[in-house]
Write a protein that holds these residues in place. Structure first.
Motif, PDB file in Angstrom:
ATOM      1  N   PHE A   1     -15.890   6.793   2.286  1.00 32.87           N
ATOM      2  CA  PHE A   1     -16.274   8.128   1.789  1.00 32.87           C
ATOM      3  C   PHE A   1     -15.084   9.099   1.909  1.00 32.87           C
ATOM      4  N   TYR A   2     -14.455   9.060   3.079  1.00 30.90           N
ATOM      5  CA  TYR A   2     -13.351   9.996   3.309  1.00 30.90           C
ATOM      6  C   TYR A   2     -12.112   9.619   2.487  1.00 30.90           C
ATOM      7  N   LYS A   3     -11.886   8.318   2.367  1.00 31.18           N
ATOM      8  CA  LYS A   3     -10.742   7.883   1.557  1.00 31.18           C
ATOM      9  C   LYS A   3     -10.925   8.329   0.109  1.00 31.18           C
ATOM     10  N   THR A   4     -12.177   8.301  -0.354  1.00 34.41           N
ATOM     11  CA  THR A   4     -12.439   8.717  -1.741  1.00 34.41           C
ATOM     12  C   THR A   4     -12.034  10.181  -1.936  1.00 34.41           C
ATOM     13  N   ILE A   5     -12.379  11.025  -0.965  1.00 32.32           N
ATOM     14  CA  ILE A   5     -11.987  12.440  -1.040  1.00 32.32           C
ATOM     15  C   ILE A   5     -10.463  12.553  -1.110  1.00 32.32           C
ATOM     16  N   ALA A   6      -9.789  11.828  -0.222  1.00 32.24           N
ATOM     17  CA  ALA A   6      -8.322  11.932  -0.141  1.00 32.24           C
ATOM     18  C   ALA A   6      -7.676  11.488  -1.462  1.00 32.24           C
ATOM     19  N   ILE A   7      -8.172  10.395  -2.015  1.00 25.66           N
ATOM     20  CA  ILE A   7      -7.584   9.885  -3.268  1.00 25.66           C
ATOM     21  C   ILE A   7      -7.846  10.870  -4.408  1.00 25.66           C
ATOM     22  N   LEU A   8      -9.065  11.417  -4.447  1.00 27.84           N
ATOM     23  CA  LEU A   8      -9.382  12.402  -5.493  1.00 27.84           C
ATOM     24  C   LEU A   8      -8.432  13.588  -5.410  1.00 27.84           C
TER      25      LEU A   8
ATOM     26  N   VAL B   1      -8.454   0.488  -5.848  1.00 29.17           N
ATOM     27  CA  VAL B   1      -9.132  -0.405  -4.892  1.00 29.17           C
ATOM     28  C   VAL B   1      -8.196  -0.676  -3.720  1.00 29.17           C
ATOM     29  N   SER B   2      -6.941  -0.875  -4.035  1.00 30.89           N
ATOM     30  CA  SER B   2      -5.976  -1.151  -2.978  1.00 30.89           C
ATOM     31  C   SER B   2      -5.837   0.065  -2.039  1.00 30.89           C
ATOM     32  N   LEU B   3      -5.882   1.281  -2.604  1.00 29.48           N
ATOM     33  CA  LEU B   3      -5.835   2.480  -1.748  1.00 29.48           C
ATOM     34  C   LEU B   3      -7.115   2.622  -0.914  1.00 29.48           C
ATOM     35  N   LEU B   4      -8.231   2.238  -1.516  1.00 30.86           N
ATOM     36  CA  LEU B   4      -9.513   2.337  -0.795  1.00 30.86           C
ATOM     37  C   LEU B   4      -9.569   1.380   0.386  1.00 30.86           C
ATOM     38  N   THR B   5      -8.788   0.323   0.305  1.00 31.93           N
ATOM     39  CA  THR B   5      -8.778  -0.646   1.412  1.00 31.93           C
ATOM     40  C   THR B   5      -7.528  -0.495   2.268  1.00 31.93           C
ATOM     41  N   PHE B   6      -6.820   0.609   2.026  1.00 34.78           N
ATOM     42  CA  PHE B   6      -5.598   0.975   2.733  1.00 34.78           C
ATOM     43  C   PHE B   6      -5.851   1.022   4.239  1.00 34.78           C
ATOM     44  N   PRO B   7      -5.134   0.217   5.027  1.00 39.13           N
ATOM     45  CA  PRO B   7      -5.422   0.224   6.457  1.00 39.13           C
ATOM     46  C   PRO B   7      -4.867   1.460   7.184  1.00 39.13           C
ATOM     47  N   GLU B   8      -3.738   1.998   6.695  1.00 34.81           N
ATOM     48  CA  GLU B   8      -3.157   3.165   7.404  1.00 34.81           C
ATOM     49  C   GLU B   8      -3.790   4.444   6.889  1.00 34.81           C
ATOM     50  N   VAL B   9      -5.050   4.665   7.316  1.00 40.07           N
ATOM     51  CA  VAL B   9      -5.783   5.808   6.785  1.00 40.07           C
ATOM     52  C   VAL B   9      -5.087   7.130   7.083  1.00 40.07           C
ATOM     53  N   ASP B  10      -4.416   7.215   8.235  1.00 34.06           N
ATOM     54  CA  ASP B  10      -3.844   8.510   8.608  1.00 34.06           C
ATOM     55  C   ASP B  10      -2.801   8.987   7.611  1.00 34.06           C
ATOM     56  N   SER B  11      -1.981   8.056   7.098  1.00 31.84           N
ATOM     57  CA  SER B  11      -0.963   8.516   6.138  1.00 31.84           C
ATOM     58  C   SER B  11      -1.622   8.943   4.822  1.00 31.84           C
TER      59      SER B  11
ATOM     60  N   HIS C   1       0.823  -1.203   0.000  1.00 31.48           N
ATOM     61  CA  HIS C   1       0.000   0.000   0.000  1.00 31.48           C
ATOM     62  C   HIS C   1       0.856   1.251   0.000  1.00 31.48           C
ATOM     63  N   THR C   2       1.904   1.226   0.840  1.00 34.77           N
ATOM     64  CA  THR C   2       2.759   2.397   0.950  1.00 34.77           C
ATOM     65  C   THR C   2       3.368   2.710  -0.405  1.00 34.77           C
ATOM     66  N   THR C   3       3.732   1.670  -1.159  1.00 34.47           N
ATOM     67  CA  THR C   3       4.312   1.910  -2.479  1.00 34.47           C
ATOM     68  C   THR C   3       3.292   2.607  -3.375  1.00 34.47           C
ATOM     69  N   ILE C   4       2.051   2.139  -3.332  1.00 34.39           N
ATOM     70  CA  ILE C   4       1.035   2.771  -4.189  1.00 34.39           C
ATOM     71  C   ILE C   4       0.818   4.217  -3.768  1.00 34.39           C
ATOM     72  N   LEU C   5       0.804   4.462  -2.461  1.00 34.80           N
ATOM     73  CA  LEU C   5       0.642   5.842  -1.989  1.00 34.80           C
ATOM     74  C   LEU C   5       1.795   6.710  -2.508  1.00 34.80           C
ATOM     75  N   ASP C   6       3.024   6.181  -2.465  1.00 33.60           N
ATOM     76  CA  ASP C   6       4.162   6.925  -3.021  1.00 33.60           C
ATOM     77  C   ASP C   6       3.953   7.194  -4.496  1.00 33.60           C
TER      78      ASP C   6
END
Ligand code: 5AD
Ligand code: SF4
Ligand code: FES
Length: 346
Positions: free
Chosen positions: A248-255, A21-31, A2-7
């Protein structure tokens, strides 16, 4: 993983549906939230732009299966706000420090192209407000005339980018016609806002991921999204949202991470799922707030979904409330028109 995808997303690399999808199921929401908040700060600054929304008619000829003001909901008390009251409210918005007005209604044929053009012209002549319309699918001629009258922007959500799901929600509409409207608006040099509902009945994470990617593809000036909330007087009355609120919140962050220069509003529906929802969204990528400026007497009749906030508050109350929120969040009030950050005229 997940961290790699976030990078990768932070570096602006192209994302696939699987990546999202992998980001949407990302467990470390805070990062994820922190990255989105930083991205917002670096690209859009700390200003929050206020766009006052006037819901000027709740009459709609369409029957979207999720919407509380759909034409066949006979429990709705119909209203149209007289032009003079709309204009009065626009004057007040200037005093409240709003820089933009959003005129929204159901698809109400009473408001002809000419009627709305006149209203736009008078607002332009009497206030410095930027003007956004959100009145549904209209023809090219209407968009052209409104632009000429002074309309700056248009909001029209595509709601879902999946043609089958779109059909299941919109008995009167066709996704491709909706997308053509968005293209027509863009070709006319109008700033375009669009977006989708999160968690429509039977929606999958893959479909949501596609909606997210689709917003980037459309190169939107503004992206407005919100959770689907079942309304009792609709065919979707018994349908729960397909996801939990983290999604819902993860969707905002990814957008935000995928669209560093798009305006992203903290939409009203987030306050319906959590009294603090809009503030959380502002801390997770959003930079726009649309305070309700509909005169109080009409508010209870414009409930697209239950639990809508600010129904018993006045427009003055909302103006005070939003400033308190901005202050508490340590943010600043945007005092220019808040045009698109992608717009060369800015
Ligand atoms: N839940 C959440 N949002 C809704 N909208 C309409 N009905 C609902 C509902 N039940 C949204 C649609 C529309 C916007 C004006 O309101 O996305 O585009
Ligand atoms: Fe009408 Fe818009 Fe509601 Fe659809 S979502 S029924 S077009 S007001
Ligand atoms: Fe309306 Fe807070 S925004 S009362």
């Amino acid at each position: 993983m997940h961290t790699t995808i976030l990078d990768h997303v932070k570096q602006g690399q192209t994302m696939t549906v699987e990546n999202i999808v992998s980001l949407l199921t990302f467990p470390e929401v805070d990062s994820l939230y922190q990255a989105a908040n930083e991205c917002r700060h670096n690209n859009m600054g700390d200003d929050i732009y206020l766009r006052g929304i006037i819901e000027f008619s709740n009459i709609c000829i369409k029957n979207c299966n999720y919407c509380g003001i759909r034409g066949s909901n006979t429990e709705i008390v119909p209203y149209r706000i007289p032009d003079k009251d709309i204009l009065n409210t626009c004057q007040k918005m200037v005093d409240w420090g709003y820089t933009s007005v959003v005129l929204q209604s159901g698809e109400d044929p009473f408001y002809t192209t000419e009627k709305l053009a006149k209203l736009i012209m008078v607002i332009k002549e009497t206030t410095p407000l930027a003007i956004t319309l959100s009145v549904g699918e209209r023809d090219e001629e209407a968009y052209r005339i409104w632009k000429k009258a002074g309309m700056d922007r248009y909001l029209l959500r595509f709601e879902t980018s999946d043609p089958k799901l779109f059909k299941a929600c919109h008995p009167d509409d066709d996704l491709f016609v909706r997308l053509e409207c968005l293209e027509t608006l863009r070709n006319k040099g109008i700033q375009v806002g669009s977006g989708f509902l999160i968690g429509l009945p039977n929606e999958t994470l893959e479909q949501l991921a596609h909606d997210i990617l689709f917003c980037t593809q459309l190169n939107l000036d503004m992206i407005g999204i919100g959770p689907f909330i079942a309304h009792p007087n609709t065919p979707f009355a018994d349908q729960p949202n397909s996801f939990n609120s983290d999604i819902f919140y993860k969707t905002i962050a990814i957008l935000r991470l995928l669209n560093p220069l798009a305006h992203i509003p903290a939409t009203t529906a987030f306050d319906a799922i959590d009294p603090n929802g809009r503030d959380l969204v502002l801390q997770r990528g959003a930079n726009v707030f649309m305070p309700n400026a509909t005169p109080m007497a009409y508010r209870e009749h414009y409930q697209l979904y239950p639990g809508k906030p600010c129904i018993t508050e006045s427009s003055d109350d909302c103006a005070g409330c939003v400033k308190g929120r901005i202050k508490r969040l340590g943010r600043t009030l945007g005092n220019d028109a808040g045009h698109s950050f992608k717009n060369p005229l800015r």
